[in-house]
Design an enzyme around this catalytic site. Structure first.
Site, PDB file in Angstrom:
ATOM      1  N   HIS A 161      14.432 -10.329   2.076  1.00 60.69           N
ATOM      2  CA  HIS A 161      14.693  -9.410   2.569  1.00 60.69           C
ATOM      3  C   HIS A 161      14.919  -8.013   2.562  1.00 60.69           C
ATOM      4  O   HIS A 161      14.734  -7.021   3.670  1.00 60.69           O
ATOM      5  CB  HIS A 161      15.820 -10.616   3.318  1.00 60.69           C
ATOM      6  N   GLU A 162      15.265  -7.723   1.134  1.00 65.09           N
ATOM      7  CA  GLU A 162      15.927  -6.528   0.860  1.00 65.09           C
ATOM      8  C   GLU A 162      13.556  -5.510   0.997  1.00 65.09           C
ATOM      9  O   GLU A 162      14.089  -4.638   0.921  1.00 65.09           O
ATOM     10  CB  GLU A 162      16.297  -6.375  -0.210  1.00 65.09           C
TER      11      GLU A 162
ATOM     12  N   HIS B 203      12.450  -4.058   4.196  1.00 66.11           N
ATOM     13  CA  HIS B 203      13.062  -3.254   4.522  1.00 66.11           C
ATOM     14  C   HIS B 203      12.375  -1.821   4.155  1.00 66.11           C
ATOM     15  O   HIS B 203      11.774  -1.422   5.341  1.00 66.11           O
ATOM     16  CB  HIS B 203      14.916  -2.880   4.276  1.00 66.11           C
TER      17      HIS B 203
ATOM     18  N   GLU C 267      17.957  -5.643  10.355  1.00 68.34           N
ATOM     19  CA  GLU C 267      17.789  -6.460  10.367  1.00 68.34           C
ATOM     20  C   GLU C 267      17.383  -7.625  10.235  1.00 68.34           C
ATOM     21  O   GLU C 267      16.963  -8.600   9.524  1.00 68.34           O
ATOM     22  CB  GLU C 267      20.020  -6.889   9.885  1.00 68.34           C
TER      23      GLU C 267
END
Length: 270
Positions: free
Chosen positions: A134-135, A138, A197
């Site tokens: 997820h990070e 980004h 997100e």
């Protein structure tokens, strides 16, 4: 003159968009990564110098190992989709930092921090991979660049609102500007952030699957996070993040898609 300005703004918007290989969308890119990355790397180094970095422990090594696997998954995906040079300016780094915060983050250009506080929520390697994916997503989706671009548009809109208010409602200019600020935040900035997100969840799910981690574990991470944060999170409408419940539902729907993408790389799950 006013029409010329409109055409100029439209032209700037068109030439300042870039297509992202992970989302397939044209995204705002008013500020190039060649300017963003050096500043991000400097901020990252400053953060590390001001906080307690954990080195040499089993957990620290796990963060580095899993981060490297997620990075390799991204490289495989990009190469397969005709973008082998997309990450050439990224400088990957994965650090574990002592903090009770349930958080992890990735700076533009691939500089990642995991707080020790989130490790119990991750629980195992697959959970770490879910958060790591997820990070990293980004950074891969250039969300930092898009936020800066959106901020510039918001400032431009504020100038336009101020001019309009001065011309049409001079007695209520302050009230009009306050309304613009609140409206642009709730109806523009916050939904924009929530969409980032959701994009990071989607991309991260695919990356962890390609790296060999069953994507169902992303759902399990957010189920644990939901239990810990009951009654402590704001309404989704006023938040920069989707609610835990929304994320769990969306991730569950995306799991088959992530598995199908991983299968293209010879990675399957029972």
């Amino acid at each position: 003159m006013r029409n010329n300005l409109k055409f100029l703004l439209l032209f700037v918007l068109i030439i300042s968009c870039a297509k992202n290989p992970f989302t397939g969308k044209n995204t705002m890119a008013f500020v190039p990564n060649s300017q963003i990355f050096p500043s991000a790397f400097q901020q990252y180094n400053q953060f590390l110098s001001e906080n307690k970095v954990i080195n040499g422990t089993t957990d620290a090594k796990r963060i580095e190992t899993i981060g490297s696997k997620i990075k390799t998954a991204a490289e495989r995906y990009l190469t397969a989709n005709g973008k082998p040079d997309y990450l050439k300016d990224y400088q990957w780094e994965y650090k574990l930092v002592e903090s009770k915060e349930l958080n992890a983050w990735c700076m533009p250009g691939g500089k990642i921090v995991f707080y020790t506080g989130i490790l119990p929520v991750c629980k195992d390697d697959a959970g770490i991979a879910a958060v790591m994916g997820h990070e990293v997503a980004h950074a891969l989706a250039n969300h930092g660049q898009q936020r800066m671009s959106a901020g510039l548009l918001q400032q431009l809109g504020a100038v336009g609102a101020a001019v309009a208010a001065e011309k049409y409602t001079p007695k209520y200019q302050n009230e009009a500007m306050q309304a613009y600020g609140a409206g642009s935040q709730v109806l523009g900035v916050l939904p924009f952030s929530r969409s980032h997100e959701s994009e990071a969840d989607m991309i991260g799910l695919t990356l962890m699957a390609i790296a060999g981690y069953d994507p169902i574990n992303a759902v399990k991470v957010w189920e644990r996070m939901s239990e810990l944060s009951k009654g402590k999170t704001p309404s989704e409408f006023f938040s920069t993040h989707p609610s835990n419940e929304t994320r769990i539902k969306e991730l569950t729907v995306l799991i088959p898609q992530a598995k199908a993408e991983a299968a293209k790389f010879g990675v399957t799950f029972k």
